[in-house]
Scaffold this motif. Structure first.
Motif, PDB file in Angstrom:
ATOM      1  N   ALA A  36      34.435  61.488  45.925  1.00  0.00           N
ATOM      2  CA  ALA A  36      35.684  60.952  45.382  1.00  0.00           C
ATOM      3  C   ALA A  36      36.196  59.797  46.235  1.00  0.00           C
ATOM      4  N   LEU A  37      36.092  59.930  47.539  1.00  0.00           N
ATOM      5  CA  LEU A  37      36.555  58.861  48.416  1.00  0.00           C
ATOM      6  C   LEU A  37      35.715  57.596  48.240  1.00  0.00           C
ATOM      7  N   ALA A  38      34.398  57.767  48.199  1.00  0.00           N
ATOM      8  CA  ALA A  38      33.518  56.608  48.018  1.00  0.00           C
ATOM      9  C   ALA A  38      33.760  55.947  46.655  1.00  0.00           C
ATOM     10  N   GLY A  39      33.895  56.742  45.617  1.00  0.00           N
ATOM     11  CA  GLY A  39      34.153  56.190  44.290  1.00  0.00           C
ATOM     12  C   GLY A  39      35.502  55.505  44.189  1.00  0.00           C
ATOM     13  N   THR A  40      36.518  56.087  44.811  1.00  0.00           N
ATOM     14  CA  THR A  40      37.849  55.488  44.790  1.00  0.00           C
ATOM     15  C   THR A  40      37.862  54.160  45.533  1.00  0.00           C
ATOM     16  N   ILE A  41      37.199  54.110  46.673  1.00  0.00           N
ATOM     17  CA  ILE A  41      37.129  52.858  47.429  1.00  0.00           C
ATOM     18  C   ILE A  41      36.409  51.792  46.622  1.00  0.00           C
ATOM     19  N   SER A  42      35.335  52.170  45.968  1.00  0.00           N
ATOM     20  CA  SER A  42      34.579  51.213  45.163  1.00  0.00           C
ATOM     21  C   SER A  42      35.405  50.688  43.989  1.00  0.00           C
ATOM     22  N   CYS A  43      36.061  51.581  43.278  1.00  0.00           N
ATOM     23  CA  CYS A  43      36.892  51.156  42.141  1.00  0.00           C
ATOM     24  C   CYS A  43      38.081  50.332  42.598  1.00  0.00           C
ATOM     25  N   CYS A  44      38.716  50.732  43.687  1.00  0.00           N
ATOM     26  CA  CYS A  44      39.888  50.003  44.167  1.00  0.00           C
ATOM     27  C   CYS A  44      39.507  48.619  44.694  1.00  0.00           C
ATOM     28  N   ALA A  45      38.301  48.467  45.226  1.00  0.00           N
ATOM     29  CA  ALA A  45      37.850  47.135  45.643  1.00  0.00           C
ATOM     30  C   ALA A  45      37.741  46.215  44.432  1.00  0.00           C
ATOM     31  N   SER A  46      37.239  46.753  43.339  1.00  0.00           N
ATOM     32  CA  SER A  46      37.149  45.970  42.113  1.00  0.00           C
ATOM     33  C   SER A  46      38.537  45.645  41.565  1.00  0.00           C
ATOM     34  N   TYR A  47      39.415  46.641  41.549  1.00  0.00           N
ATOM     35  CA  TYR A  47      40.778  46.396  41.082  1.00  0.00           C
ATOM     36  C   TYR A  47      41.497  45.397  41.984  1.00  0.00           C
ATOM     37  N   ARG A  48      41.212  45.414  43.271  1.00  0.00           N
ATOM     38  CA  ARG A  48      41.834  44.465  44.198  1.00  0.00           C
ATOM     39  C   ARG A  48      41.488  43.031  43.797  1.00  0.00           C
ATOM     40  N   TRP A  49      40.235  42.813  43.426  1.00  0.00           N
ATOM     41  CA  TRP A  49      39.849  41.472  42.993  1.00  0.00           C
ATOM     42  C   TRP A  49      40.657  41.060  41.760  1.00  0.00           C
ATOM     43  N   PHE A  50      40.801  41.980  40.802  1.00  0.00           N
ATOM     44  CA  PHE A  50      41.568  41.673  39.593  1.00  0.00           C
ATOM     45  C   PHE A  50      43.033  41.372  39.915  1.00  0.00           C
ATOM     46  N   VAL A  51      43.629  42.138  40.814  1.00  0.00           N
ATOM     47  CA  VAL A  51      45.035  41.935  41.168  1.00  0.00           C
ATOM     48  C   VAL A  51      45.215  40.588  41.857  1.00  0.00           C
ATOM     49  N   LYS A  52      44.352  40.289  42.823  1.00  0.00           N
ATOM     50  CA  LYS A  52      44.466  39.004  43.519  1.00  0.00           C
ATOM     51  C   LYS A  52      44.273  37.831  42.567  1.00  0.00           C
ATOM     52  N   THR A  53      43.296  37.939  41.686  1.00  0.00           N
ATOM     53  CA  THR A  53      43.041  36.861  40.736  1.00  0.00           C
ATOM     54  C   THR A  53      44.190  36.718  39.743  1.00  0.00           C
ATOM     55  N   ALA A  54      44.726  37.826  39.261  1.00  0.00           N
ATOM     56  CA  ALA A  54      45.840  37.777  38.314  1.00  0.00           C
ATOM     57  C   ALA A  54      47.063  37.146  38.974  1.00  0.00           C
ATOM     58  N   ARG A  55      47.335  37.500  40.222  1.00  0.00           N
ATOM     59  CA  ARG A  55      48.485  36.909  40.913  1.00  0.00           C
ATOM     60  C   ARG A  55      48.286  35.407  41.104  1.00  0.00           C
ATOM     61  N   ARG A  56      47.085  35.004  41.483  1.00  0.00           N
ATOM     62  CA  ARG A  56      46.801  33.588  41.683  1.00  0.00           C
ATOM     63  C   ARG A  56      46.942  32.823  40.362  1.00  0.00           C
ATOM     64  N   GLU A  57      46.428  33.400  39.285  1.00  0.00           N
ATOM     65  CA  GLU A  57      46.522  32.736  37.980  1.00  0.00           C
ATOM     66  C   GLU A  57      47.954  32.690  37.463  1.00  0.00           C
ATOM     67  N   LEU A  58      48.742  33.740  37.745  1.00  0.00           N
ATOM     68  CA  LEU A  58      50.134  33.757  37.301  1.00  0.00           C
ATOM     69  C   LEU A  58      50.965  32.711  38.036  1.00  0.00           C
ATOM     70  N   GLU A  59      50.612  32.419  39.269  1.00  0.00           N
ATOM     71  CA  GLU A  59      51.329  31.388  40.020  1.00  0.00           C
ATOM     72  C   GLU A  59      50.972  29.984  39.538  1.00  0.00           C
ATOM     73  N   LYS A  60      49.733  29.794  39.117  1.00  0.00           N
ATOM     74  CA  LYS A  60      49.262  28.460  38.728  1.00  0.00           C
ATOM     75  C   LYS A  60      49.574  28.107  37.287  1.00  0.00           C
ATOM     76  N   ARG A  61      49.605  29.078  36.401  1.00  0.00           N
ATOM     77  CA  ARG A  61      49.696  28.798  34.963  1.00  0.00           C
ATOM     78  C   ARG A  61      51.005  29.273  34.376  1.00  0.00           C
ATOM     79  N   ALA A  62      51.320  28.689  33.252  1.00  0.00           N
ATOM     80  CA  ALA A  62      52.430  29.191  32.441  1.00  0.00           C
ATOM     81  C   ALA A  62      51.830  30.162  31.435  1.00  0.00           C
ATOM     82  N   VAL A  63      52.317  31.384  31.466  1.00  0.00           N
ATOM     83  CA  VAL A  63      51.759  32.419  30.596  1.00  0.00           C
ATOM     84  C   VAL A  63      52.871  33.020  29.746  1.00  0.00           C
ATOM     85  N   SER A  64      52.466  33.731  28.710  1.00  0.00           N
ATOM     86  CA  SER A  64      53.440  34.382  27.843  1.00  0.00           C
ATOM     87  C   SER A  64      54.073  35.580  28.572  1.00  0.00           C
TER      88      SER A  64
END
Length: 175
Positions: free
Chosen positions: A91-119
């Motif tokens: 469970a720990l290994a799987g959670t770390i793996s999934c959260c690493a992937s989610y971290r990329w999505f969160v960082k990218t979403a924040r970067r895109e939200l700062e750069k673009r005008a979105v709905s």
């Protein structure tokens, strides 16, 4: 039917778990089923279908999410068979793996939200991905609790056996 007229029941010779352990286990299974199996599958399928047109995730995010999901499913199966310490490792290994992937999505979403005008419906996109990871983290904590309970029970059992062995009468006293 048995001789007494009552239906014969199959008697399972398994040890009963305390109620609090079963509650923790079922809650952990529900959290992992929601967080990993449902949202993990949605994310992996979206990645492989190419649903992210605006920003293309790297290949490792899908692989990390899929591997994490597989590890969490393994942890769920191990916890059903009462192998809580090994289940926690999975469970720990799987959670770390999934959260690493989610971290990329969160960082990218924040970067895109700062750069673009979105709905307006996309303004909290980064929070949506964070909320998808919360059940995984909570499930990992419950898995840790089950592992600690299992280790404590094993230590108690070993201590009790040692005490019984030390308190046994010696053969010379019996004779």
């Amino acid at each position: 039917m048995s001789k007494s007229g009552k239906p014969a029941r199959l008697v399972l010779k398994t040890k009963k778990e305390p109620l609090y352990v079963r509650i923790i286990k079922y809650l952990m299974l529900a959290l992992f089923a929601y967080g990993a199996v449902f949202w993990g599958s949605v994310t992996v399928l979206s990645l492989f279908r190419g649903a992210y047109d605006d920003f293309s995730p790297p290949a490792w995010t899908g692989i990390a999410m899929g591997a994490g999901e597989a590890l969490i499913i393994g942890a769920m199966l191990l916890s059903v068979f009462k192998k809580y310490v090994v289940s926690f490792a999975f469970a720990l290994a799987g959670t770390i793996s999934c959260c690493a992937s989610y971290r990329w999505f969160v960082k990218t979403a924040r970067r895109e939200l700062e750069k673009r005008a979105v709905s307006n419906d996309l303004l909290d996109l980064d929070k949506k991905y964070i909320y998808r990871a919360v059940p995984l983290l909570a499930g990992a904590l419950l898995s840790l609790a089950l592992a600690v309970i299992a280790v404590a029970a094993a230590v108690r059992k070993k201590k009790r056996k040692k005490q019984e062995k030390e308190n046994k009468p010696v053969k010379s006293i019996i004779d």
